[in-house]
Each structure stands twice: as C-alpha cells, then as structure tokens.
Design a protein around this motif. Structure first.
Motif, PDB file in Angstrom:
ATOM      1  N   SER A 233       0.827  -1.216   0.000  1.00 23.73           N
ATOM      2  CA  SER A 233       0.000   0.000   0.000  1.00 23.73           C
ATOM      3  C   SER A 233       0.855   1.257   0.000  1.00 23.73           C
ATOM      4  CB  SER A 233      -0.946   0.006   1.207  1.00 23.73           C
ATOM      5  OG  SER A 233      -0.217   0.171   2.409  1.00 23.73           O
ATOM      6  N   ASN A 234       2.067   1.171   0.572  1.00 22.37           N
ATOM      7  CA  ASN A 234       2.971   2.319   0.587  1.00 22.37           C
ATOM      8  C   ASN A 234       3.693   2.507  -0.747  1.00 22.37           C
ATOM      9  OD1 ASN A 234       2.815   3.424   3.341  1.00 22.37           O
ATOM     10  ND2 ASN A 234       3.589   1.440   3.965  1.00 22.37           N
ATOM     11  N   ARG A 235       3.666   1.483  -1.597  1.00 22.01           N
ATOM     12  CA  ARG A 235       4.294   1.587  -2.910  1.00 22.01           C
ATOM     13  C   ARG A 235       3.267   1.792  -4.025  1.00 22.01           C
ATOM     14  NH1 ARG A 235       9.563   2.502  -2.635  1.00 22.01           N
ATOM     15  NH2 ARG A 235       9.734   1.731  -4.762  1.00 22.01           N
ATOM     16  N   ALA A 236       1.983   1.730  -3.675  1.00 20.03           N
ATOM     17  CA  ALA A 236       0.933   1.776  -4.700  1.00 20.03           C
ATOM     18  C   ALA A 236       0.842   3.130  -5.399  1.00 20.03           C
ATOM     19  CB  ALA A 236      -0.418   1.422  -4.075  1.00 20.03           C
ATOM     20  N   ASP A 237       1.333   4.205  -4.748  1.00 21.36           N
ATOM     21  CA  ASP A 237       1.279   5.531  -5.364  1.00 21.36           C
ATOM     22  C   ASP A 237       2.323   5.702  -6.452  1.00 21.36           C
ATOM     23  OD1 ASP A 237      -0.782   6.308  -3.673  1.00 21.36           O
ATOM     24  OD2 ASP A 237       0.606   7.001  -2.136  1.00 21.36           O
ATOM     25  N   LYS A 238       3.258   4.719  -6.571  1.00 19.94           N
ATOM     26  CA  LYS A 238       4.320   4.771  -7.578  1.00 19.94           C
ATOM     27  C   LYS A 238       5.172   6.030  -7.415  1.00 19.94           C
ATOM     28  CE  LYS A 238       1.786   1.835 -10.775  1.00 19.94           C
ATOM     29  NZ  LYS A 238       0.692   1.585  -9.848  1.00 19.94           N
ATOM     30  N   LEU A 239       5.417   6.355  -6.150  1.00 20.18           N
ATOM     31  CA  LEU A 239       6.293   7.463  -5.780  1.00 20.18           C
ATOM     32  C   LEU A 239       7.207   6.982  -4.660  1.00 20.18           C
ATOM     33  CD1 LEU A 239       3.597  10.289  -5.574  1.00 20.18           C
ATOM     34  CD2 LEU A 239       5.501  10.276  -7.205  1.00 20.18           C
ATOM     35  N   GLU A 240       8.359   7.620  -4.521  1.00 22.15           N
ATOM     36  CA  GLU A 240       9.227   7.326  -3.386  1.00 22.15           C
ATOM     37  C   GLU A 240      10.012   8.576  -3.003  1.00 22.15           C
ATOM     38  OE1 GLU A 240      11.786   4.123  -4.565  1.00 22.15           O
ATOM     39  OE2 GLU A 240      13.171   5.442  -5.665  1.00 22.15           O
ATOM     40  N   ILE A 241      10.332   8.684  -1.721  1.00 23.63           N
ATOM     41  CA  ILE A 241      11.136   9.786  -1.206  1.00 23.63           C
ATOM     42  C   ILE A 241      12.599   9.347  -1.247  1.00 23.63           C
ATOM     43  CG2 ILE A 241      11.617  11.229   0.819  1.00 23.63           C
ATOM     44  CD1 ILE A 241       8.671  10.638   1.665  1.00 23.63           C
TER      45      ILE A 241
END
Length: 275
Positions: A233-241
C-alpha cells in the motif's frame, strides 16, 4: 510424335516447377508472418502496465507519461508517509474489531544504527519506510531508531509514551527534473507521556525530494501476509522519497532562488537527516 511428347513433358515439368516455387514462397511468407506476430506478442508481454497517477477520491487515471504525477497525489503521499513514520502509539494497527477495542502492544523492529548497535523502531515506521528509496531507507531508519524513545514500547502505564506528527502545511510540489519534485512540509512532532500528559514539541520543517518509480506486480492474495499488503500500500502511489533536507523558510517557499536555497542549506547543514 516424339516431339509432341517432349513438348508435353516440358510443359508438365514447367508447371510443377512453378507450383513448387509458388508453394515454397507461400510457406516462406507464412513463416515471416509467424515470426513478426511472435515478436509483437513478446513486445506486448514486456511492456509495462499503464501508470495510474491520480489517486484522488478513489479515481485513478492512466497517465500518458510514465513520469507524470498529480500534484495533489504527491502531497497526499507525503502526508500519509510522514504521518505513518512519526505516529507512535505503542500498539499495532488493528486487524479486526476485537483488536480495535483491545489493541496489541507493538514489539518494535530492531534496526542497526550508525553507532554499530541496534535499536527499535515502531512497526508503523518500518512499514512506512518502504515508501523511501532503497539507498535512502537504511540510513533514515537508523536515524528514526535513534530518536524513538524506548518508552514507546513500555508496557508500564507510568513509563509509556506516544508521539504524533502534526502537519501544519504541505507546499505544492515544485518540479526539479522530469519525474522529480521538491515538496516542503512544516510540522511538529509532539511526544506525550501518558501518566501526566507532559509534552515535548520538536519542530519538523523539511524539504522532501520525491521521484516517480515504475509499477510492479501485485502480490497474490492467498500468498501475501498483512504485513506484505501494508508494504504494498505504501508503494501503490508509484512514488518514493529519495532525500530529506532541512526546509528553508527565508522567504515564500515557491519564490526562493537557487542562491537562497544554497545559503539556507549551508546554514542548516547537519550530519543527520533530521534536525
């Protein structure tokens, strides 16, 4: 008579030769078509699935550009990730109704620190850390472990503590490169002792550098655990810091020049990710 037979045999041989050449040409054409279709199918199998960038109100929209992301989706990603990272309740997230009324204590997860030892981070911080790039995640978790009070995991009510991130503002994302953005956040980390409600407020004003990432396959339901689903669920946005800096508040955030940002970075330079 002999000449007629010879001519007839020549015509028959010519027809058979023509038929053989035509048949061979047709088979060759079919083979070329099969090879072409096979290559097209292989290209389709290797093609990435479309990236859904709009995650607002539960209505994802496919992007024509793999690096495009909606500004509001980026802001929500930052808020969700940082809140999960710094909200420390001392209990695990409930999985059912019974755990809502009687939450289970959080045993914490041991991570290595920069000093060579090991300290605990909360389970929610560890899960939220998968929203960070892999090269940044390990070092950031080490810092989180060092600032997480051991009292967070205490079962004695007189010693137990909790912490919460109060976000005051998340600035609109500013694109710094294709598929990369800088997002400013103004917030406070409030730690509270449960026995007497004494509080400690730590300013958390940060510049978060975010980048778009590729999609990946969803884990099979029957084989995935609750922890794996939480990580996904934390990777579902297809973004990373991929980096966190001190936020410069010399001027209106969106109007800072590169020289002002450089001055602010030098003034606030620290060996740690947090200050």
């Amino acid at each position: 008579m002999v000449n007629l037979l010879k001519k007839k045999q020549q015509r028959t041989g010519s027809v058979l030769t023509t038929f053989a050449i035509a048949t061979f040409s047709l088979h060759l054409l079919v083979l070329i078509l099969f090879i072409s279709q096979g290559l097209q199918i292989r290209q389709l199998s290797l093609r990435k699935p479309p990236t859904f960038v709009q995650m607002i109100d539960g209505k994802p929209i496919a992007a024509t550009d793999d690096l495009a992301r909606d500004p509001e989706a980026i802001r929500q990603f930052i808020s969700k990730t940082m809140t999960s990272m710094f909200n420390w309740s001392g209990t695990l997230p409930p999985k059912n109704f019974e755990e809502v009324t009687k939450p289970l204590p959080d045993p914490g997860i041991l991570v290595k620190t920069s000093q060579g030892g090991s300290q605990k981070v909360t389970t929610s911080s560890w899960v939220a850390s998968f929203a960070l790039s892999e090269d940044f995640r390990k070092g950031f978790l080490s810092v989180i472990a060092q600032i997480t009070p051991p009292e967070i995991f205490a079962t004695n009510p007189n010693q137990a503590m909790s912490a919460q991130l109060i976000i005051k503002r998340v600035y609109p994302p500013k694109q710094i490169a294709p598929g990369k953005w800088r997002v400013g956040m103004v917030a406070d980390i409030i730690q509270k002792k449960r026995s007497d409600n004494r509080t400690k407020i730590t300013t958390f004003n940060k510049d978060l550098l975010v980048q778009a990432v590729d999609s990946f396959a969803y884990p099979l339901d029957e084989n995935s655990t609750n922890l794996q689903k939480a990580i996904y669920s934390n990777r579902a946005d297809k973004l990373e810091i991929y980096e966190i800096r001190n936020l410069c508040l010399l001027d209106e955030y969106s109007n800072l020049t590169e020289e002002q940002l450089k001055q602010c970075t030098n003034r606030n330079k620290s060996d740690n990710f947090l200050r």
